[in-house]
Every structure is written in C-alpha cells, then in structure tokens.
Design a protein around this motif. Structure first.
Motif, PDB file in Angstrom:
ATOM      1  N   VAL A  52       0.853  -1.180   0.000  1.00 17.97           N
ATOM      2  CA  VAL A  52       0.000   0.000   0.000  1.00 17.97           C
ATOM      3  C   VAL A  52       0.892   1.234   0.000  1.00 17.97           C
ATOM      4  O   VAL A  52       1.813   1.343   0.814  1.00 17.97           O
ATOM      5  CB  VAL A  52      -0.927   0.030   1.230  1.00 17.97           C
ATOM      6  CG1 VAL A  52      -1.575   1.416   1.374  1.00 17.97           C
ATOM      7  CG2 VAL A  52      -2.010  -1.024   1.115  1.00 17.97           C
ATOM      8  N   ILE A  78      -1.393  -1.120  -4.190  1.00 16.13           N
ATOM      9  CA  ILE A  78      -2.624  -0.385  -3.903  1.00 16.13           C
ATOM     10  C   ILE A  78      -2.198   1.026  -3.507  1.00 16.13           C
ATOM     11  O   ILE A  78      -1.440   1.203  -2.556  1.00 16.13           O
ATOM     12  CB  ILE A  78      -3.425  -1.022  -2.758  1.00 16.13           C
ATOM     13  CG1 ILE A  78      -3.755  -2.487  -3.077  1.00 16.13           C
ATOM     14  CG2 ILE A  78      -4.692  -0.226  -2.494  1.00 16.13           C
ATOM     15  CD1 ILE A  78      -4.582  -2.696  -4.326  1.00 16.13           C
ATOM     16  N   GLY A 136      -4.750  -1.161  -7.837  1.00 11.11           N
ATOM     17  CA  GLY A 136      -6.005  -0.711  -7.264  1.00 11.11           C
ATOM     18  C   GLY A 136      -5.812   0.625  -6.582  1.00 11.11           C
ATOM     19  O   GLY A 136      -4.695   1.014  -6.246  1.00 11.11           O
ATOM     20  N   VAL A 146      -8.750  -1.940   2.808  1.00  8.42           N
ATOM     21  CA  VAL A 146      -7.579  -2.755   2.496  1.00  8.42           C
ATOM     22  C   VAL A 146      -7.787  -4.182   2.984  1.00  8.42           C
ATOM     23  O   VAL A 146      -7.482  -5.158   2.281  1.00  8.42           O
ATOM     24  CB  VAL A 146      -6.304  -2.144   3.105  1.00  8.42           C
ATOM     25  CG1 VAL A 146      -5.122  -3.110   2.974  1.00  8.42           C
ATOM     26  CG2 VAL A 146      -5.970  -0.817   2.431  1.00  8.42           C
TER      27      VAL A 146
END
Length: 326
Positions: free
Chosen positions: A145, A169, A188, A200
């Motif tokens: 992330v 992400i 994403g 998440v």
C-alpha cells in the motif's frame, strides 16, 4: 550568477530572481552548472518558514554539468545529478545557475533525455527506490500500500514497485485522481478519507505485506492496521502535517511482529549505509529513456515563473513533478 532569492518568509510572492555571487569550487565539493531542478514540498515549507532557518538560496535537487571538481572525481562537462547534502540548510541550494555540492551527493549519468525530463527524476525516484529497497526490502510478489500515492514520491514508488513485480494499492483523497494512479501502474486505488484499513482488509483479508506511509503521523495507526503479521511499514513523508503523535505507546499500539521504520532523505542520504551513489540512478534514467517505465514530469516552467510553479505545487494541483529550467 542569477538565483532565486527570498524576501523573507511567506507566500510565493516572496520569491524573486536576482543576482548572487558565484559559489567557489572547494575541496570535497563539486561546482555544478545547473540546467534544471525540480520543485519539492520541502521547499514550500522552507519558503514559508515551517522548517526554520535556511540559507539564502533554497532548493534540494538539480541536474546539470560539472563546472569544476578539485578532487578530480568528475570531469568538466560531465552530466550529473545532485540532491540534498546540506543544500538549503548548510550550503546554498539549487535554485540558482550554479551550486557547490559535496562529492558524496553527486551521481554521474549519461542520457540523451532533455534536461527538464532529467530534472523530474532525482529526488522523487531516489527516495522511492531507497524506501522500497533499503527500508521495506520489497520483493517480487509482495503486496504494497502506498499511502499518499499522488505525491511525487508516491508516484515514483508506484512506478518502481510495479516494475519490481509487486501488487500495488495506492491511495488518494480525490476520486478524480484514480485514473492517474492506475496509469502509473497501481493495481487498485483506495479513496483515503482518513481510514483505509477496512477497505484494504476487504481486499486482502490477512493484510498486506508492506506499507509506504507518505501522509504521516495523522494516518500512521490506521496504516499499521493494514499490515499482516511480520510485515513492515516505512514512513517517508508528512503530507498530513508535521505534528507528532500524542500518547503513542508502541508496546500496545504497534501490532505484534510488524516492523516500523523511516527515512528522512534530506538527512540520511550521504550517511554511512545510505550512500547516494548506491542508488541506481543511471538505471532508472535508462529505463525511463527506453520507455520501460514512465517519468512523472507534468509541467516545466522557466525560472522567471517560479512563483506560479510554487503556487501550483502548494495547491496540490500539479499531478506530477514540476520542473524549473534555466
């Protein structure tokens, strides 16, 4: 030489183009004729006075050619990139036609890319690479992330992480910027309203392997909640503000087994273990030149429009790197 100077601390109107003494070549430093330089949030903070005292000339990165190197490490006319090394704090920075930078903070390269494209690379890509490889030890196949994906470091991290083979992400506060992040390679995008861990965890029930935290302390606890056991989080920014966390108790609030680390590039690069020269800038430039990865350059301004450039970056409307060219 010409340089961009400050009329005290304040808004973009405090910046002006003026004359300044040419820096002298000295042992241990490289005199660089600057061709172009990137604009960073660090310089916004410096201009406003948020980061305390600065030198007469701010600016933390540049690309150009060697004008003189007393050590003989670099040849005259050689293409080089430089960043930090005390620029804007201990020595005058890169908002000028010339700068004298410590040898340890200069990387040579060869490229046919125009100077403005080259100037969009050093700080953003070097910091992103260091965070991914040195701090997070990111590996192919991992999930990552990137919180603060629309920052220039975030964009560069998306590019490099996807090139490395990670599932990425990215987050943004603006739904309108989802397409931009996906174009850069994000698998994403999560809209960040201050809490993303629920979304998440919906996507990755056991959590992600790594988080690159660019928003800062205001979202740190929520970012930690995104990570699987034995994962890691690295902080490299404070887009959400400089305030420290209050009443943070690691033994109770840091999830078991998760590694928390950070990198302040302005201070770390050049130190033992974080040598600037170890960053593969030449490979990154070559990959961009050969279109294996995209550059994040968005806009180029002549130095006479420094105020307009600062306003654009400060407003968060650039959607990529803003570069000034002599």
């Amino acid at each position: 030489m010409k340089a961009i100077l400050l009329k005290g601390k304040g808004g973009a109107d405090s910046l002006f183009l003026g004359d300044y003494a040419l820096p002298a070549a000295r042992p241990g430093s490289v005199l660089i004729q600057i061709k172009a330089f990137g604009i960073n949030h660090a310089e916004i903070y410096m201009r406003r006075g948020d980061w305390g005292d600065t030198t007469d000339i701010i600016g933390i990165e540049c690309v150009g050619i060697v004008a003189e190197d007393l050590s003989g490490t670099f040849r005259k006319g050689q293409q080089v990139a430089a960043m930090v090394g005390g620029m804007a704090r201990n020595i005058n920075g890169s908002y000028a036609e010339y700068v004298a930078v410590p040898v340890s903070h200069v990387i040579p390269f060869e490229s046919s890319l125009p100077w403005n494209e080259l100037a969009a690379i050093p700080e953003s890509y070097a910091t992103a690479w260091a965070m991914l490889r040195w701090c997070l030890e990111a590996k192919t196949g991992e999930t990552l992330v990137i919180r603060g994906g629309t920052s220039t470091v975030g964009m560069a991290a998306i590019v490099l992480a996807r090139h490395l083979g990670l599932t990425v992400i990215a987050t943004t506060r603006s739904a309108a910027k989802q397409g931009l992040l996906k174009e850069l390679g994000a698998d994403g995008v999560v809209i960040d309203d201050g809490e993303i861990s629920g979304e998440v965890r919906r996507l990755f029930v056991e959590g992600v392997d790594k988080v690159l935290e660019l928003v800062g302390t205001s979202t740190l606890a929520d970012s930690l909640a995104c990570i699987r056991p034995m994962g890691a989080l690295a902080m490299a920014g404070f887009l959400g503000g400089l305030a420290p966390m209050e009443n943070f108790h690691p033994i109770f609030q840091l999830p078991n087994g998760i590694r928390l680390t950070a990198l302040a590039s302005a201070f770390a690069f050049g130190q033992k273990g974080f040598e600037f020269a170890k960053i593969p800038l030449q490979q990154i430039i070559t990959d961009i030149e050969n279109k294996r990865i995209p550059n994040i350059l968005r806009m180029t301004f002549p130095v006479s429009q420094i105020r307009e450039a600062h306003r654009l970056v400060e407003a968060g409307e650039a959607n990529g790197k803003v570069v000034m060219e002599w």
